[in-house]
Design an enzyme around this catalytic site. Sequence first.
Site, short mmCIF file in Angstrom:
data_model
loop_
_atom_site.label_atom_id
_atom_site.label_comp_id
_atom_site.label_asym_id
_atom_site.label_seq_id
_atom_site.Cartn_x
_atom_site.Cartn_y
_atom_site.Cartn_z
N LYS A 65 0.80 -1.23 0.00
CA LYS A 65 0.00 0.00 0.00
C LYS A 65 0.84 1.29 0.00
CE LYS A 65 -4.18 -2.01 1.99
NZ LYS A 65 -5.24 -1.90 3.01
N ASP A 101 -10.56 2.67 2.07
CA ASP A 101 -10.86 1.99 3.34
C ASP A 101 -11.84 2.79 4.20
OD1 ASP A 101 -9.35 -0.23 2.83
OD2 ASP A 101 -7.57 0.51 3.87
#
Length: 280
Positions: A65, A101
């Site tokens: 990420k 997210d």
Amino acid sequence: MKRAGVIGWPVTHSLSPLLHGYWLKQYGIDGEMVRLPAQPGEFTAEIARVRREGFAGVNVTVPHKQAAFAIAGIHDRAAEICGAANLLVFGKDGITGRNTDHIGLFQSLRENLGEDTLAGKTVVLLGAGGAARGALLALDELGVAQIHILNRHQARAETLAHALALKLTARLLPGPLESWAALASQAALLLNTTSAGMADVPSLDLDLTGLPRSAPVCDIVYSPLETELLRSATARGHKTIDGLGMLMHQAVPSFEAFFGVRPSVTSGLRAAMIQALDAT
Ligand code: ATR
């Protein structure tokens, strides 16, 4: 055919292909979402390869990420705040790095608790890792006034609170896990973002005695779906929110970016996901 992938290591257990595959079928779209296993040293080359092959973009999971954030020339606000991207969209002008997210948790909490339930309230958040960052952003967007960030290693909670203090409206108060007992009565929501309670990771063994019965308990862990924390919350009469809602909702913006349709999170999708989780 429109193509997208999920890149990670390991990526075998990623539920993204199932989620996207479900929606591709539902909306009759000619497309596919494939797993792209890549070890840390292979990330950049793999991204270059799939771009050449005309992929619309990729979802990014552990451990890439941060590398995904670095490879992107443009970032959305959530990616900037998290310093990490879980979605790369390939465009003519380069790669856009996004982080969805927080959208997943935001939608899941709103769906379960209603629009303004947490506005102006105090939340106790457990954990100070990558998942905690997105969760803080979601809570801030829900209008939460004050967030106690409690972590096993207190210093990490302090670093996180310091890093985000000027970026969020909510007041961030770091502390050790041990201060839970003293804070429980203030919480309008208890939110676990640690990996404790995941299969193979021991649970936190939190005493919920002081938590007001009206306060819901949310766990972002989805495997197992009912963590020990959620089980004991249910036994005490608290409303519980599992991690599956967040997982499904965070995939909505990705699917829309890859395949051009904004999909719906339905009970049918949830049932398909539960079936897949049960089979693993
Ligand atoms: P993620 O990106 O999923 O948040 P991470 O950055 O590795 O993953 O963070 C994991 C979080 O779970 C951290 O808050 C970690 O606490 P520490 O920072 O003190 O290590 C927490 N965590 C993991 N296992 C735990 C356990 N057994 N008890 C308490 N906290 C735990």
